[in-house]
Write a protein that holds these residues in place. Structure first.
Motif, PDB file in Angstrom:
ATOM      1  N   GLU A 227      15.405 -25.478  12.096  1.00  0.00           N
ATOM      2  CA  GLU A 227      16.367 -24.713  12.891  1.00  0.00           C
ATOM      3  C   GLU A 227      17.801 -25.090  12.531  1.00  0.00           C
ATOM      4  OE1 GLU A 227      15.826 -22.125  14.834  1.00  0.00           O
ATOM      5  OE2 GLU A 227      13.726 -22.298  14.205  1.00  0.00           O
ATOM      6  N   ARG A 230      18.596 -23.429   9.234  1.00  0.00           N
ATOM      7  CA  ARG A 230      18.795 -21.994   9.452  1.00  0.00           C
ATOM      8  C   ARG A 230      20.189 -21.726  10.045  1.00  0.00           C
ATOM      9  NH1 ARG A 230      14.247 -21.139  11.418  1.00  0.00           N
ATOM     10  NH2 ARG A 230      13.224 -20.073   9.699  1.00  0.00           N
ATOM     11  N   LEU A 231      20.613 -22.573  10.993  1.00  0.00           N
ATOM     12  CA  LEU A 231      21.934 -22.426  11.601  1.00  0.00           C
ATOM     13  C   LEU A 231      23.035 -22.684  10.579  1.00  0.00           C
ATOM     14  CD1 LEU A 231      23.565 -22.061  14.241  1.00  0.00           C
ATOM     15  CD2 LEU A 231      23.414 -24.541  14.565  1.00  0.00           C
ATOM     16  N   ILE A 233      22.844 -22.254   7.290  1.00  0.00           N
ATOM     17  CA  ILE A 233      22.879 -21.120   6.356  1.00  0.00           C
ATOM     18  C   ILE A 233      23.654 -19.959   6.988  1.00  0.00           C
ATOM     19  CG2 ILE A 233      21.463 -19.376   5.201  1.00  0.00           C
ATOM     20  CD1 ILE A 233      19.290 -21.495   4.904  1.00  0.00           C
ATOM     21  N   THR A 234      23.432 -19.717   8.269  1.00  0.00           N
ATOM     22  CA  THR A 234      24.140 -18.639   8.956  1.00  0.00           C
ATOM     23  C   THR A 234      25.641 -18.911   8.993  1.00  0.00           C
ATOM     24  OG1 THR A 234      22.206 -18.191  10.332  1.00  0.00           O
ATOM     25  CG2 THR A 234      24.316 -17.344  11.122  1.00  0.00           C
ATOM     26  N   ASP A 237      26.956 -19.306   4.898  1.00  0.00           N
ATOM     27  CA  ASP A 237      26.729 -18.204   3.956  1.00  0.00           C
ATOM     28  C   ASP A 237      26.219 -16.940   4.639  1.00  0.00           C
ATOM     29  OD1 ASP A 237      27.280 -19.482   1.268  1.00  0.00           O
ATOM     30  OD2 ASP A 237      25.824 -20.896   2.074  1.00  0.00           O
ATOM     31  N   HIS A 238      26.554 -16.791   5.923  1.00  0.00           N
ATOM     32  CA  HIS A 238      26.216 -15.567   6.667  1.00  0.00           C
ATOM     33  C   HIS A 238      24.719 -15.249   6.620  1.00  0.00           C
ATOM     34  CE1 HIS A 238      30.541 -14.940   6.870  1.00  0.00           C
ATOM     35  NE2 HIS A 238      30.593 -15.055   5.536  1.00  0.00           N
ATOM     36  N   GLY A 239      23.909 -16.291   6.591  1.00  0.00           N
ATOM     37  CA  GLY A 239      22.463 -16.105   6.619  1.00  0.00           C
ATOM     38  C   GLY A 239      21.837 -15.708   5.306  1.00  0.00           C
ATOM     39  N   ILE A 240      22.612 -15.707   4.224  1.00  0.00           N
ATOM     40  CA  ILE A 240      22.086 -15.315   2.906  1.00  0.00           C
ATOM     41  C   ILE A 240      21.547 -16.568   2.205  1.00  0.00           C
ATOM     42  CG2 ILE A 240      22.600 -14.222   0.695  1.00  0.00           C
ATOM     43  CD1 ILE A 240      24.876 -12.742   2.096  1.00  0.00           C
ATOM     44  N   GLY A 241      20.229 -16.669   2.148  1.00  0.00           N
ATOM     45  CA  GLY A 241      19.604 -17.856   1.587  1.00  0.00           C
ATOM     46  C   GLY A 241      19.920 -18.075   0.123  1.00  0.00           C
ATOM     47  N   HIS A 256      13.517 -20.497   0.845  1.00  0.00           N
ATOM     48  CA  HIS A 256      12.522 -19.686   1.555  1.00  0.00           C
ATOM     49  C   HIS A 256      11.318 -20.534   1.934  1.00  0.00           C
ATOM     50  CE1 HIS A 256       9.158 -16.834   2.026  1.00  0.00           C
ATOM     51  NE2 HIS A 256      10.099 -15.985   2.447  1.00  0.00           N
ATOM     52  N   LEU A 259      12.062 -22.738   5.023  1.00  0.00           N
ATOM     53  CA  LEU A 259      12.216 -22.056   6.301  1.00  0.00           C
ATOM     54  C   LEU A 259      10.961 -21.320   6.760  1.00  0.00           C
ATOM     55  CD1 LEU A 259      15.798 -20.554   5.844  1.00  0.00           C
ATOM     56  CD2 LEU A 259      15.144 -22.685   6.956  1.00  0.00           C
TER      57      LEU A 259
END
Length: 435
Positions: A227, A230-231, A233-234, A237-241, A256, A259
């Protein structure tokens, strides 16, 4: 009758540095425990294995178990040693509290490393020298307290990993020649090494991680780590993995996998994530980052952590004429060095030195052997009177001269420096008979 405090089978040896960045490793604790009972490490390992009903093969080497890592073996042996000694919380001398959030791959190094200044600090503090848990972690290359690289080779005999090859180990002393590892030659390459900021940052992060082990109320959870990633990355990079993967130097499939498929980043990758997000490694692994915001400036991103992601390098072109010249410079040093040490300084396998620079390597080798032989001879001249005095006392007490009696009279630190101890004792016996 129920005993309030039953006696322990083994000495209740106090572990060193628990709750600090200098926490002792379980391997070091086992070495000190064996010394306190005057038994070999293989004998101590067999006793512990018998306690947990584990059968060891005949040629088992005591160091084969990674006692300081995160494996189930480390946890089981820590529990068994706690049962035998009556000392609790010995799992704090391992990395097992982090087993759910840090993968084992590349975590523990098989090299024996130490900081001479830390050993000197132990002596000044008036307690036994011991190996730190952080020295076992592969990404740690320097001592964060003394800002110097960890040492791999004995300053006296030039041997590496001798602790693993010995049956009797006293932390702080070379298991091959008995040299004090708190002493390091001034001309050693490490004395001129410039510590990089990223090495210092990594060592501090690992130290803080180990220091917080005792204050963990719950074991770290992989769910919290996922988590948090994931937070991050958001936020970064605006959630772009894919962009995040490029940022920390891994493939997008790796992100990937972390997560969605139950995998976790290696310690190297976790350090990259912590550096880019501006948080500590301990917080990344233990605390939900609910109030985290992306850093406005990126002072930690300026750290050169690229060396942590292993990439295929171009083949190195060796200038053997230049190397031969450097070998001759080494041969003229006031204090000789071994061919193995020359190879380490030049970052070349010493076997290639004999193949490509045979004459220069042999000059270096012969000078080193003469130096070692001379040091052994002088050490024996210094030690022999102590052994003779101990033998005289044993005879005066009406006892026979044997190793057990000698160990009672002479400290381990001195006995470890004596090669072929039985032959030396026989020589002293003959001398005393004649006189």
């Amino acid at each position: 009758m129920i005993l309030a405090n039953p006696r322990s089978t083994l000495h209740a040896l106090k572990p060193m540095g628990i709750g600090s960045t200098d926490v002792e490793s379980l391997t070091s604790y086992l070495c000190r425990l064996a010394v306190s009972h005057s038994v070999s490490l293989p004998s101590m390992a067999k006793l512990i294995a018998g306690t947990i009903q584990e059968t060891l093969r005949e040629n088992f080497d005591w160091h084969e178990r990674q006692l300081s890592g995160i494996s189930e073996t480390a946890h089981i042996w820590a529990s068994a040693i706690s049962m035998l000694t009556g000392v609790g919380s010995l799992d704090q001398l391992t990395l097992s509290p982090w087993a759910q959030v840090i993968p084992a791959k590349g975590l523990i190094t098989r090299q024996v490393r130490w900081c001479p200044d830390c050993f000197r600090d132990d002596t000044k503090a008036g307690h036994e020298r011991y190996y730190r848990l952080s020295w076992n972690i592969g990404v740690v290359t320097i001592c964060h307290k003394h800002h110097r690289p960890l040492i791999l080779a004995c300053p006296e005999c030039g041997r590496v990993n001798q602790r693993h090859k010995a049956s009797y180990v006293i932390p702080g002393w070379c298991s091959n020649c008995g040299c004090c590892l708190a002493e390091q030659a001034a001309q050693d390459l490490d004395s001129t090494y410039r510590v990089k900021p990223e090495e210092m940052w990594i060592a501090r992060q690992i130290g803080l991680l180990l220091a917080c082990q005792t204050s963990l109320e719950l074991l770290p959870s992989a769910t919290i780590v996922r988590e948090n990633i994931r937070l991050i990355i958001t936020g970064l990079d605006h959630g772009i993995g894919a962009n995040f993967a490029k940022r920390i130097g891994v493939s997008k499939s790796s992100v990937h996998y972390w997560l969605n498929s139950g995998g976790l980043p290696t310690l190297n990758n976790l350090l990259q994530i912590a550096a880019h997000s501006g948080i500590s490694l301990a917080d990344l692994l233990t605390q939900p980052l609910k109030n985290w915001t992306p850093p406005i400036d990126h002072p930690q991103i300026a750290l050169d952590l690229g060396h942590m992601n292993k990439e295929r390098l171009l083949p190195r072109v060796l200038d053997w004429e230049k190397i031969k010249t450097e070998l001759m410079v080494f041969a003229r040093l006031p204090v000789p060095i071994s061919v193995a040490e020359a190879g380490r300084r030049l970052e070349i396998d010493d076997r290639y030195l004999y193949l490509q620079a045979n004459q220069e390597a042999r000059v270096l080798g012969v000078r080193w052997k003469q130096y070692v032989a001379r040091r052994k001879y002088l050490a024996m001249l210094e030690i022999k009177p102590t052994l003779e005095s101990a033998c005289r006392e044993i005879i005066e007490d009406g006892r026979s001269i044997n190793l057990r009696e000698i160990e009672r009279k002479v400290p381990y630190e001195i006995l470890m420096k004596v090669e072929h101890l039985y032959d030396v004792l026989n020589e002293i016996k003959e001398k005393l008979r004649i006189t």
